[in-house]
Design an enzyme around this catalytic site. Structure first.
Site, PDB file in Angstrom:
ATOM      1  N   LYS A  16     -11.417  -1.594  -8.084  1.00 19.33           N
ATOM      2  CA  LYS A  16     -11.916  -0.313  -8.560  1.00 19.33           C
ATOM      3  C   LYS A  16     -10.786   0.704  -8.704  1.00 19.33           C
ATOM      4  CE  LYS A  16     -15.916   2.197  -8.778  1.00 19.33           C
ATOM      5  NZ  LYS A  16     -16.862   2.026  -7.678  1.00 19.33           N
ATOM      6  N   LYS A  48       0.828  -1.206   0.000  1.00 18.76           N
ATOM      7  CA  LYS A  48       0.000   0.000   0.000  1.00 18.76           C
ATOM      8  C   LYS A  48       0.861   1.255   0.000  1.00 18.76           C
ATOM      9  CE  LYS A  48      -4.406  -1.476   1.804  1.00 18.76           C
ATOM     10  NZ  LYS A  48      -5.439  -1.300   2.813  1.00 18.76           N
ATOM     11  N   LYS A  86      -5.428  -8.169 -10.045  1.00 21.36           N
ATOM     12  CA  LYS A  86      -6.665  -8.503  -9.339  1.00 21.36           C
ATOM     13  C   LYS A  86      -7.726  -7.425  -9.610  1.00 21.36           C
ATOM     14  CE  LYS A  86      -8.043  -9.107  -4.565  1.00 21.36           C
ATOM     15  NZ  LYS A  86      -7.627  -9.281  -3.182  1.00 21.36           N
TER      16      LYS A  86
HETATM   17  N1  TRP Z   1      -8.655  -4.728   6.426  1.00 17.09           N
HETATM   18  C1  TRP Z   1      -9.707  -5.416   5.737  1.00 17.09           C
HETATM   19  C2  TRP Z   1      -9.643  -5.101   4.260  1.00 17.09           C
HETATM   20  O1  TRP Z   1      -9.186  -4.045   3.872  1.00 17.09           O
HETATM   21  C3  TRP Z   1     -11.055  -5.046   6.283  1.00 17.09           C
HETATM   22  C4  TRP Z   1     -11.167  -5.334   7.734  1.00 17.09           C
HETATM   23  C5  TRP Z   1     -11.252  -4.403   8.721  1.00 17.09           C
HETATM   24  C6  TRP Z   1     -11.200  -6.611   8.358  1.00 17.09           C
HETATM   25  N2  TRP Z   1     -11.357  -5.013   9.912  1.00 17.09           N
HETATM   26  C7  TRP Z   1     -11.322  -6.357   9.762  1.00 17.09           C
HETATM   27  C8  TRP Z   1     -11.126  -7.940   7.895  1.00 17.09           C
HETATM   28  C9  TRP Z   1     -11.337  -7.401  10.664  1.00 17.09           C
HETATM   29  C10 TRP Z   1     -11.150  -8.963   8.831  1.00 17.09           C
HETATM   30  C11 TRP Z   1     -11.254  -8.702  10.210  1.00 17.09           C
HETATM   31  O2  TRP Z   1     -10.100  -5.896   3.465  1.00 17.09           O
END
Ligand code: TRP
Length: 336
Positions: free
Chosen positions: A208, A124, A205
């Protein structure tokens, strides 16, 4: 009888997952996550918590208005797909501010070096060069807090998030060693997750962030899907492997009747396939799958108070659990 049912509900394994309010759901995020959530919910075997991770989204580049709008839109879409407030607790992360409080406490027991290992942070920050903020760095810690606030033990995620789930186990262990046994160990719940690729750039992948025409949204009409599919890459220059064609067949396999998929699959193998026909069949199949979804979504978006009612109920239920956990945790760490 009622007491029995209640005890059983309490004893079910706790599932927690989250999704960022990135915009409309597309076929990749649906097959990769939400479809699975709905199956887990409907199995009746788990106590499911699902959150719309708006705190997480602050680490990215959305404007405030975009964030507000997309949060409501994704809530509408999840409800339209069948997340059911009678069966699951669906809520907006920031409606339960204990997430940030627990996250702060976890920050204080997490070595910097552990976060430096996170591959998603590396990816990221490479993509978001102009805004490598501290939140982006500690984002996995917030994710750990999300799950452990509810003492979740099963976390349905894709392969790219497994490292974050491992961190959940580490942080629970560090906390328990320092302050006393309290948090359970979470495990990723890995199911077979099809990897859907971009229409225009099938080596990547589906996302968007590549551009609107790279994705098929669940809310797209048949005409819109066909318009995007017409531009989709099928052959690669110089022949050889055709990941674009494979991707379209993968979608047909997941959304179409088996016989339809098989006929195109065979045609692809023996070289008689006509991609125009495949694209038309696929547009029809996907749009057909989501007719009911689109109606329900439009109805909800036209009545935002209905959406607000659903998520308020979720926040109330989640908040009650979160308050209890935080009250225990404050005592354990000595700030109360
Ligand atoms: N970080 C995950 C994503 O961007 C989203 C997410 C936030 C998440 N809190 C979580 C996934 C807790 C699993 C458990 O896709």
């Amino acid at each position: 009888m009622r007491v029995c049912a209640k005890i059983q509900a309490i004893m079910k394994p706790i599932i927690f997952s989250g999704i960022q309010p990135t915009g409309n759901l597309h076929v990749g995020s649906y097959l990769g996550a939400v479809k699975n959530w709905i199956e887990l919910q409907n199995s009746g075997k788990y106590d499911c918590f699902f959150c719309i991770a708006d705190y997480h989204s602050l680490t990215g580049n959305m404007t405030a208005d975009e964030r507000r709008e997309r949060t409501m839109r994704i809530a509408a879409e999840l409800l339209a797909l069948g997340i059911d407030s009678q069966k699951s607790t669906l809520f907006i992360q920031s409606h339960v501010p204990e997430h940030t409080e627990l996250s702060w406490i976890f920050n204080t027991i997490t070595p910097v070096a552990e976060l430096e290992r996170m591959t998603q942070f590396k990816d990221k920050s490479a993509r978001q060069e102009a805004n490598i903020n501290t939140g982006l760095f500690t984002y996995p810690v917030l994710q750990v807090a999300d799950v452990l606030l509810y003492k979740g033990t099963l976390v349905p995620v894709g392969q790219d998030q497994v490292q974050h789930v491992e961190l959940m186990r580490d942080i629970a262990r560090w906390f328990n060693q320092r302050y006393g046994e309290y948090f359970p160990e979470a495990k990723p719940l890995l199911t077979e997750i099809p990897k859907v690729m971009s229409l225009l750039d099938p080596e990547k992948k589906m996302s968007k962030s590549l551009g609107a025409d790279h994705v098929i949204e669940l809310a797209d009409s048949e005409e819109e899907i066909l318009r995007k599919l017409k531009r989709a890459v099928t052959a690669t220059e110089g022949g050889g492997q055709a990941p674009g064609a494979e991707n379209l067949l993968l979608l047909l396999r997941h959304f179409g009747p088996p016989a339809l998929f098989e006929s195109f699959f065979r045609a692809e193998k023996n070289g008689s396939i006509r991609y125009g026909d495949l694209k038309a069949a696929l547009a029809k199949t996907i749009a057909g799958t989501f007719v009911g979804f689109r109606e329900k979504r439009d109805m909800l978006l036209a009545h935002p108070t209905k959406i607000e009612k659903f998520v308020a109920r979720g926040a109330k239920r989640a908040g009650a659990v979160a308050k209890k956990t935080m009250s225990d945790v404050r005592k354990l760490v000595g700030i109360r």
